[in-house]
Scaffold this motif. Structure first.
Motif, PDB file in Angstrom:
ATOM      1  N   ALA A  39       0.802  -1.263   0.067  1.00  0.00           N
ATOM      2  CA  ALA A  39       0.058  -0.145  -0.147  1.00  0.00           C
ATOM      3  C   ALA A  39       0.872   1.527  -0.004  1.00  0.00           C
ATOM      4  O   ALA A  39       0.521   2.196  -0.646  1.00  0.00           O
ATOM      5  CB  ALA A  39      -0.794   0.029   1.119  1.00  0.00           C
ATOM      6  N   TYR A  40       1.955   1.289   0.819  1.00  0.00           N
ATOM      7  CA  TYR A  40       2.626   2.298   1.004  1.00  0.00           C
ATOM      8  C   TYR A  40       3.277   2.685  -0.407  1.00  0.00           C
ATOM      9  O   TYR A  40       3.615   3.870  -1.056  1.00  0.00           O
ATOM     10  CB  TYR A  40       3.915   2.264   1.840  1.00  0.00           C
ATOM     11  N   GLN A  62       1.007   4.228  -2.590  1.00  0.00           N
ATOM     12  CA  GLN A  62       0.524   5.777  -2.291  1.00  0.00           C
ATOM     13  C   GLN A  62       1.818   6.594  -2.616  1.00  0.00           C
ATOM     14  O   GLN A  62       1.448   7.615  -3.384  1.00  0.00           O
ATOM     15  CB  GLN A  62       0.444   5.694  -0.669  1.00  0.00           C
ATOM     16  N   VAL A  70      -5.663   2.067  -1.353  1.00  0.00           N
ATOM     17  CA  VAL A  70      -6.381   2.148  -0.604  1.00  0.00           C
ATOM     18  C   VAL A  70      -7.162   0.693  -0.489  1.00  0.00           C
ATOM     19  O   VAL A  70      -7.781   0.023   0.342  1.00  0.00           O
ATOM     20  CB  VAL A  70      -7.727   3.058  -0.591  1.00  0.00           C
ATOM     21  N   ALA A 117      -5.060  -1.224   1.983  1.00  0.00           N
ATOM     22  CA  ALA A 117      -5.207  -0.878   3.215  1.00  0.00           C
ATOM     23  C   ALA A 117      -6.283   0.085   3.173  1.00  0.00           C
ATOM     24  O   ALA A 117      -6.182   1.366   3.393  1.00  0.00           O
ATOM     25  CB  ALA A 117      -3.813  -0.062   3.688  1.00  0.00           C
ATOM     26  N   ASN A 172      -8.219   1.237   5.580  1.00  0.00           N
ATOM     27  CA  ASN A 172      -8.731   2.221   6.569  1.00  0.00           C
ATOM     28  C   ASN A 172      -7.483   3.139   6.988  1.00  0.00           C
ATOM     29  O   ASN A 172      -7.253   3.700   7.970  1.00  0.00           O
ATOM     30  CB  ASN A 172      -9.096   1.432   7.732  1.00  0.00           C
ATOM     31  N   ASP A 173      -6.411   3.143   6.229  1.00  0.00           N
ATOM     32  CA  ASP A 173      -5.289   4.227   6.331  1.00  0.00           C
ATOM     33  C   ASP A 173      -5.597   5.455   5.898  1.00  0.00           C
ATOM     34  O   ASP A 173      -5.987   5.909   4.771  1.00  0.00           O
ATOM     35  CB  ASP A 173      -3.953   3.663   5.365  1.00  0.00           C
ATOM     36  N   SER A 174      -5.643   6.577   6.863  1.00  0.00           N
ATOM     37  CA  SER A 174      -6.054   7.842   6.710  1.00  0.00           C
ATOM     38  C   SER A 174      -5.193   8.633   5.618  1.00  0.00           C
ATOM     39  O   SER A 174      -5.897   9.459   4.721  1.00  0.00           O
ATOM     40  CB  SER A 174      -5.815   8.501   8.058  1.00  0.00           C
ATOM     41  N   ASP A 194      -3.576   7.285   3.064  1.00  0.00           N
ATOM     42  CA  ASP A 194      -3.675   6.749   1.639  1.00  0.00           C
ATOM     43  C   ASP A 194      -5.092   7.328   1.291  1.00  0.00           C
ATOM     44  O   ASP A 194      -5.249   7.796  -0.061  1.00  0.00           O
ATOM     45  CB  ASP A 194      -3.755   5.124   1.830  1.00  0.00           C
ATOM     46  N   ALA A 232     -10.944   7.951   9.520  1.00  0.00           N
ATOM     47  CA  ALA A 232     -10.083   6.808  10.135  1.00  0.00           C
ATOM     48  C   ALA A 232      -9.015   7.442  10.875  1.00  0.00           C
ATOM     49  O   ALA A 232      -8.667   6.387  11.891  1.00  0.00           O
ATOM     50  CB  ALA A 232      -9.424   6.257   8.785  1.00  0.00           C
ATOM     51  N   ASP A 233      -8.909   8.550  10.892  1.00  0.00           N
ATOM     52  CA  ASP A 233      -7.854   9.112  11.866  1.00  0.00           C
ATOM     53  C   ASP A 233      -8.078  10.737  12.269  1.00  0.00           C
ATOM     54  O   ASP A 233      -7.648  11.281  11.288  1.00  0.00           O
ATOM     55  CB  ASP A 233      -6.205   8.982  11.454  1.00  0.00           C
ATOM     56  N   ASN A 262      -5.291  13.179  11.832  1.00  0.00           N
ATOM     57  CA  ASN A 262      -4.598  13.672  10.680  1.00  0.00           C
ATOM     58  C   ASN A 262      -5.189  15.109  10.190  1.00  0.00           C
ATOM     59  O   ASN A 262      -6.196  15.292   9.358  1.00  0.00           O
ATOM     60  CB  ASN A 262      -5.217  12.661   9.556  1.00  0.00           C
TER      61      ASN A 262
END
Length: 321
Positions: free
Chosen positions: A56-57, A60, A83, A86, A88-90, A92, A129-130, A133
């Motif tokens: 995922a990273y 991104q 996405v 991942a 639920n990664d804010s 992303d 998600a966060d 952020n």
């Protein structure tokens, strides 16, 4: 006892060997991206994704490589892949929303409507998600104040976000209040809120926001003063220097100051993909061409192409100078 390695153990061994190498490649790609070396970053990320397609990273970062070059279709595809890997990664989700926004800005009415709704929905998912952020909170707030209601905008939706920002970043809270006031047609309150954002931290960003406000309201002298105050407060020589140059160029004030701001950014260790280095080279090249330094302009355009060979603005500028 059978001492021969199984296929599974052999695969595990390969992955264990690859893991630190891929991590190093991701770190290398991130550093290259921050300093505008997007062709280098893309090559490193392609290597990672060939070995681990669901990283995922890496997706991104590759999304950001394309976003920086204004290649919206490719940016969306990579951020959607991030996405998907991942959900639920804010961060992303935030970058996916930005990519949708970039694509929407070049789309027709029908496609723009669909993408506009996705922008707001995805920024909202990023915040959910966060909530810490703050970049995502800030972006969602801007969307609410600038997007029409038909795609999910509305200043009433932005107001609750002020409280979220106030406890963590008073400057960002005042900035959002300024956008809310501006969207409501209350320019005096917007100006006052931009000034309160400056008072909250005296950051270079806050001065640039005020300068941009003045430039948009056709007050070039006030824009020039705000930018100069921001440059005097600047200690990091980061992305706000590109904002300074852009505002001065639009206000038709202080070309020499704009050139110096861009040169300072290009020699700074605090470059980021928020203000792509190759774009700074293009802007500086155009300034040099405008005052008759065609050789200097071509050097800047060549520097941009060396970092981002597929960035169309660099190629177009070279032909026009």
């Amino acid at each position: 006892m059978n001492m021969l390695p199984t296929k599974r153990s052999m695969l595990l061994g390969v992955l264990l060997i690859q893991a630190p190498l891929l991590y190093a490649d991701a770190s290398k790609a991130f550093t290259a991206l921050q300093h505008g070396r997007v062709d280098e970053a893309e090559q490193s990320l392609r290597t990672i994704l060939a070995a681990t397609p669901n990283d995922a990273y890496a997706h991104q970062l590759l999304c950001r490589v394309f976003y920086a070059q204004e290649q919206a279709e490719k940016a969306v595809a990579e951020c959607e892949a991030a996405v998907a890997a991942a959900p639920n990664d804010s961060v992303d989700l935030m970058w996916l929303a930005r990519a949708y926004g970039q694509k929407a800005s070049h789309a027709g009415p029908i496609a723009g409507y669909s993408l506009g709704k996705k922008v707001g929905q995805t920024f909202k998912r990023a915040v959910e998600a966060d909530p810490s952020n703050l970049d995502a909170v800030n972006d969602l707030g801007e969307f609410y104040t600038q997007a029409p209601g038909i795609v999910g905008g509305g200043v009433d939706k932005a107001r609750p976000l002020v409280d979220t920002l106030q406890s963590r970043s008073p400057g960002k809270a005042h900035r959002l209040l300024a956008y809310i006031a501006e969207s409501s047609g209350d320019s005096p309150t917007a100006e006052a809120e931009f000034k309160k954002a400056i008072d909250a931290g005296h950051t270079t960003d806050a001065y640039m926001d005020l300068g941009n406000f003045y430039e948009m309201h056709h007050k070039p002298d006030q824009a020039f003063a705000a930018v100069n105050a921001g440059l005097a407060a600047d200690r990091e020589h980061g992305p706000p220097l590109m904002d300074a140059a852009t505002i001065l160029i639009a206000a038709k004030r202080g070309q020499d100051i704009a050139e110096r701001a861009l040169s300072d950014y290009l020699s700074s260790p605090n470059q980021t993909d928020e203000a792509p280095v190759f774009k700074a080279h293009v802007i500086l090249g155009k300034l040099l061409a405008k005052r008759g330094d065609n050789a200097g302009a071509q050097r800047e355009f060549a520097a941009a192409r060396a970092l981002a060979a597929n960035f169309s603005a660099a190629r177009d500028a070279s032909k026009g100078a």
